[in-house]
Enzyme design. Structure first.
Site, mmCIF file in Angstrom:
data_model
loop_
_atom_site.group_PDB
_atom_site.id
_atom_site.type_symbol
_atom_site.label_atom_id
_atom_site.label_comp_id
_atom_site.label_asym_id
_atom_site.label_seq_id
_atom_site.Cartn_x
_atom_site.Cartn_y
_atom_site.Cartn_z
ATOM 1 C CG ASP A 13 -3.759 4.293 -3.811
ATOM 2 O OD1 ASP A 13 -2.887 3.962 -2.981
ATOM 3 O OD2 ASP A 13 -4.958 3.960 -3.703
ATOM 4 C CG ASP B 226 -1.931 1.100 1.177
ATOM 5 O OD1 ASP B 226 -1.800 1.997 0.319
ATOM 6 O OD2 ASP B 226 -2.853 1.089 1.995
#
Ligand SMILES: *[C@@H]1O[C@H](CO)[C@@H](O)[C@H](O)[C@H]1NC(C)=O
Ligand SMILES: *[C@@H]1O[C@H](CO)[C@@H](O)[C@H](O)[C@H]1NC(C)=O
Ligand SMILES: *[C@@H]1O[C@H](CO)[C@@H](O)[C@H](O)[C@H]1NC(C)=O
Ligand SMILES: *[C@@H]1O[C@H](CO)[C@@H](O)[C@H](O)[C@H]1NC(C)=O
Length: 427
Positions: free
Chosen positions: A305, A105
């Site tokens: 992202d 992440d």
């Protein structure tokens, strides 16, 4: 392919219900896998489910971007990944090492894993008592000062209690030797050991935050990896996934197009860049510059992202793209599918829609159809795999999602404050 390793991974894959990928080999390369929401759903249903989950992810990213001073981030705050697990890597925790599967992440600083006796966790946990190097972090230590909602327990060790929706999660702030790459043991790595979770389910694997805040993996390993990493994410349609996470300076592409990274002090972990325009084929779309403006206060701008599946654009940008797309498709009937609104039941000719280029400060990145069209396996429907930021959110953030990043090497070079993109097949 290192077959014994892959075999082990296949059995884990069954347990954890993710779609498997393969095994990569240069010394600092880690294997990257893609995890579907469910093995029991069809591919298309998984695609739609991921798209639905993106909304929660966007909510999370938006809250980070506008949520005030967030330069101090909790260990163990994994609420985004509770929503939408995507790419994962293997890591060994403790001495001797215990293998765990961590979600990757880039918009989170934290590392957390479920530990023995965790109430409410899955069956795959880290048995901390079996590690000779495991330590709890004492209250009053610098690390305890950096977590959100620190609680000092009677034994004077540091815990972090936080809530997510109806769930509450308690982690023990801990340190142990962690190995992502066999030859690079990371002694005294700080992470959250989940002891308790209630009100919902958490995924069986932990999380590895690759953000750039103070307690992130990159910050903690700065002396070794120089805050530099790159990854190649395999397609999530491919049945043989082979991605890699490359840590450190060694083996990074010597030449690639790059754009400056921007810093938002209110959310130090996000990788902001400056997008300046979008092209469909050779046509630069008419989008007001305000759609791309970077504003640390409101959180506006553009981020890369790894945890969002599909690129979402602020309304004016998405509308311009979708409108031009539809214009080129002429009289063909437009349909929608889940959250995608630019879909067709006829083929989308490459001559009609050849490419989409995202234009960044100093770098144009041109994507071919594989990176922006989602085709149902039955072949009946094809959609533009991007969406407008949902209305109910603070719709100021453009998010470059992982489908658009697939089969590219994305370099995060924090010391030189730049992000690079180069095509690379890794599916
Ligand atoms: C945010 O940071 C600024 C500058 O460091 C500080 O003046 C301000 O009080 C902080 N606000 C909050 C809510 O912590
Ligand atoms: C954290 O929260 C849980 C549940 O609300 C509570 O039982 C526990 O005592 C808290 N932990 C600490 C260390 O305060
Ligand atoms: C890790 O922590 C232990 C004890 O807390 C300390 O003795 C050791 O030097 C530390 N190792 C490194 C590499 O910092
Ligand atoms: C990107 O493409 C546009 C349109 O062709 C061009 O004007 C611009 O100079 C390019 N930018 C870079 C950094 O190459």
């Amino acid at each position: 392919m290192a077959s014994s390793q892959c075999l082990l991974l296949s059995s884990l894959a069954i347990i954890l219900s993710f779609s498997l990928t393969q095994c990569l080999k240069t010394p600092t390369d880690l294997q990257v896998f893609h995890m579907y929401p469910s093995n029991h759903l069809s591919w298309l249903d998984n695609v739609l489910k991921m798209q639905t989950q993106d909304k929660a992810r966007l909510q999370f990213l938006s809250s980070l971007a506008v949520g005030g001073n967030r330069s101090v981030v909790s260990i163990g705050w994994g609420r985004n990944i509770l929503q939408s697990p995507t790419y994962i890597v293997k890591a060994k925790f403790g001495t001797p090492g215990q293998t765990l599967i961590l979600a990757l992440d880039t918009s989170n600083d934290n590392a957390w894993i479920p530990c023995t006796a965790c109430v409410g966790c899955g069956t795959t946990v880290f048995a901390q008592a079996k590690s000779t190097t495991y330590k709890k972090v004492p209250c009053g230590s610098p690390q305890c000062g950096q977590v959100l909602g620190p609680v000092c327990s009677p034994d004077k060790t540091c815990a972090s209690n936080f809530t997510y929706g109806s769930s509450s999660i308690q982690t023990r702030v801990s340190q142990d030797t962690v190995k992502l790459v066999a030859q690079d043991p990371l002694p005294n790595f700080t992470f959250g050991c989940i002891e308790q979770t209630s009100g919902g389910s958490i995924p069986p694997q932990g999380l590895l935050g690759l953000g750039r805040g103070p307690l992130s993996f990159m910050s903690q390993t700065n002396s070794l990896y120089k805050s530099t990493f790159s990854y190649c994410l395999p397609s999530f349609k491919s049945t043989k996934f082979t991605g890699s996470l490359r840590l450190g300076l060694v083996g990074q592409p010597p030449k690639m197009k790059t754009t400056p990274l921007l810093k938002n002090p209110r959310r130090s972990s996000l990788y902001y860049v400056k997008m300046v325009g979008i092209m469909l084929g050779n046509k630069v779309l008419d989008i007001p510059p305000t759609a791309f403006a970077f504003n640390p206060t409101t959180g506006a701008g553009t981020v890369f992202d790894s945890g969002t599946s599909y690129t979402t654009l602020v309304k004016p940008a998405y509308t311009a793209l979708s409108t031009e797309f539809k214009k080129r498709m002429g009289k063909a009937t437009v349909s929608s599918l889940g959250g995608f609104d630019t879909c067709y039941t006829i083929p989308i000719p490459i001559t009609t829609i050849p490419s989409i280029t995202l234009m960044f400060d100093g770098m144009n990145v041109t994507f071919q159809q594989d990176n922006f069209l989602i085709k149902s396996t039955a072949g009946s429907t094809t959609c533009l795999a991007m969406a407008a930021a949902p209305d109910n959110l603070n719709s100021v953030l453009n998010v470059i999602g992982n489908m658009q990043q697939q089969n590219h090497r994305i370099l995060f070079d924090i010391p030189n404050s730049r992000l690079g993109v180069a095509p690379q097949m890794c599916s």
